[in-house]
Enzyme design. Structure first.
Site, PDB file in Angstrom:
ATOM      1  N   HIS A   1      45.827  35.863  38.667  1.00 60.06           N
ATOM      2  CA  HIS A   1      47.206  36.325  38.455  1.00 60.06           C
ATOM      3  C   HIS A   1      48.186  35.321  39.041  1.00 60.06           C
ATOM      4  CE1 HIS A   1      47.573  37.841  42.650  1.00 60.06           C
ATOM      5  NE2 HIS A   1      46.347  38.310  42.500  1.00 60.06           N
TER       6      HIS A   1
ATOM      7  N   ASP B   1      51.479  36.061  39.966  1.00 56.09           N
ATOM      8  CA  ASP B   1      52.433  36.588  40.939  1.00 56.09           C
ATOM      9  C   ASP B   1      51.813  36.695  42.324  1.00 56.09           C
ATOM     10  OD1 ASP B   1      50.796  38.668  39.873  1.00 56.09           O
ATOM     11  OD2 ASP B   1      52.186  40.189  40.599  1.00 56.09           O
TER      12      ASP B   1
ATOM     13  N   ASP C   1      45.556  34.258  47.651  1.00 51.45           N
ATOM     14  CA  ASP C   1      45.682  35.367  46.694  1.00 51.45           C
ATOM     15  C   ASP C   1      46.809  35.078  45.710  1.00 51.45           C
ATOM     16  OD1 ASP C   1      45.632  37.802  45.404  1.00 51.45           O
ATOM     17  OD2 ASP C   1      46.426  38.961  47.089  1.00 51.45           O
TER      18      ASP C   1
ATOM     19  N   GLU D   1      50.034  41.619  38.674  1.00 49.35           N
ATOM     20  CA  GLU D   1      48.902  42.182  39.404  1.00 49.35           C
ATOM     21  C   GLU D   1      49.331  42.795  40.726  1.00 49.35           C
ATOM     22  OE1 GLU D   1      45.350  42.569  41.931  1.00 49.35           O
ATOM     23  OE2 GLU D   1      47.186  41.435  42.316  1.00 49.35           O
ATOM     24  N   GLU D   2      50.265  42.134  41.409  1.00 48.67           N
ATOM     25  CA  GLU D   2      50.694  42.631  42.710  1.00 48.67           C
ATOM     26  C   GLU D   2      51.540  43.889  42.601  1.00 48.67           C
ATOM     27  OE1 GLU D   2      49.313  41.707  45.210  1.00 48.67           O
ATOM     28  OE2 GLU D   2      48.769  39.595  45.092  1.00 48.67           O
TER      29      GLU D   2
ATOM     30  N   GLU E   1      39.353  38.015  40.796  1.00 44.29           N
ATOM     31  CA  GLU E   1      39.499  37.639  42.192  1.00 44.29           C
ATOM     32  C   GLU E   1      38.507  38.339  43.115  1.00 44.29           C
ATOM     33  OE1 GLU E   1      43.040  39.083  44.414  1.00 44.29           O
ATOM     34  OE2 GLU E   1      43.599  39.998  42.511  1.00 44.29           O
TER      35      GLU E   1
END
Length: 355
Positions: free
Chosen positions: A74, A76, A107, A141-142, A169
């Site tokens: 991802h 973001d 991340d 995603e976040e 991830e």
């Protein structure tokens, strides 16, 4: 000393402000398009919307009719509290000992760039994959992934990609040990409304919002304590975390001034439901707490995701066998655990794709 081009590209990616709640996806997309065309020499397609774009870089295989391999990450990253950082979180500064400080460095912009570098290395060696390899970069995603991967897997464009297996991830490991997620807890969030009698703060009234909220808090925190006790004595509690249900108070709202009883108190909980939990039983328990708390107390579910579909991690899954054997060939070990949080992998599993 000349910097490795892979590190230079990684640091450039880190400097792009894709932090929530206002990620600059346009800049990230342009960067990734440049990586695809100039460095990899591969075609790239942009799906989704301008607000939530999805980048797909395609490396064609010799047998493209086979199910494709998706390498997903991802774009973001989570917000930052600038004053808590020792370095500018978006400068991607590298210290003399080689450490890079930046939001998203683990991340998960590192993994996205690792995909690109791995494909670049294989292409230089003259390798051609058997099946199509798709390097994908998704948004949102976040925020839960609902505007990113969740919507993408429901589109005809995604179905045409014929994805059979995906790597998403995991978490960084300082050891010769790869941690992979084969399942994850279900993401729930509930806002509990506790209405009550209102009046002057000097009164002694019954059925107040505070009394009802106390019952809810007591029940939820007692449950939280019981679940937490299950981790006592575990050598590595983090590995076992997905096997308990976590309940955390995140928001409390109510009241207008110190000497007036609030007519309503709202309390919000973030809940991650254990992979072993019976969802219906847990839902009924929450409803029983509402009833116990008193008249008018209601639970409004902000999120209530269904039970996950675990990826098979045995010989019946040829993709798992290939991944595990490849890690062993590198002289490393692998441990498969359920993710205690949530990733985009759950949306892929929901449509029967190994991830």
């Amino acid at each position: 000393m000349t910097e490795n081009p892979a590190v230079t590209a990684f640091r450039e990616y880190l400097r792009i402000r894709t932090d929530q709640p206002n990620p600059d996806y346009n800049a990230a997309v342009e960067f990734l398009k440049e990586q695809a065309t100039s460095r990899l020499g591969l075609p790239v397609e942009i799906y989704g919307t301008s607000e939530n774009p999805i980048v797909v870089i395609k490396w064609a295989g010799s047998e493209p009719n086979l199910a494709a391999l998706m390498l997903n990450s991802h774009m973001d990253v989570v917000p930052v509290f600038q004053d808590k950082w020792s370095h500018d979180p978006f400068a991607a500064e590298k210290t003399e000992d080689g450490k890079i400080y930046a939001r998203g460095s683990q991340d998960m912009k590192s993994q996205g760039m690792q995909y690109i570098e791995a494909v670049l290395k294989l292409k230089k060696e003259g390798f051609t994959p058997l099946r199509n390899v798709l390097i994908t970069f998704v948004p949102d995603e976040e925020n839960g992934g609902h505007e990113g991967m969740k919507k993408f897997v429901e589109t005809d464009e995604f179905k045409a990609l014929n994805v059979g297996f995906a790597i998403d991830e995991s978490c960084a490991s300082p050891l010769d040990l790869y941690v992979v997620f084969f399942d994850e807890r279900s993401n729930w969030a509930v806002e509990v409304s506790c209405p009550g009698a209102t009046g002057h703060g000097s009164a002694h009234m019954k059925n107040t919002a505070g009394e009802k909220a106390r019952v809810v808090l007591d029940e939820f925190f007692d449950f939280r304590k019981t679940e937490g006790a299950k981790l006592d004595g575990k050598p590595i509690p983090e590995i076992e975390l997905a096997k308990i249900t976590t309940v955390n108070l995140t928001i409390v709202q109510g009241g207008i001034q110190p000497n007036v009883l609030p007519d309503e108190i709202k309390i919000t909980f973030d809940i991650r439901v254990s992979i072993d939990e019976d969802h219906e039983r847990f839902y009924e328990w929450i409803q029983s707490v509402m009833k116990k708390a008193g008249e008018g107390v209601e639970a409004k579910f902000i999120r209530r995701e269904g039970k996950g579909i675990p990826t098979k991690i045995d010989e019946s899954n040829k993709f798992w066998v290939a991944l595990e054997s490849s890690i062993h060939k590198m002289g490393a070990d692998v441990i498969a655990i359920a993710c205690p949080g949530n990733t985009d992998g759950r949306f892929l599993r929901w449509v029967s794709i190994f991830a």
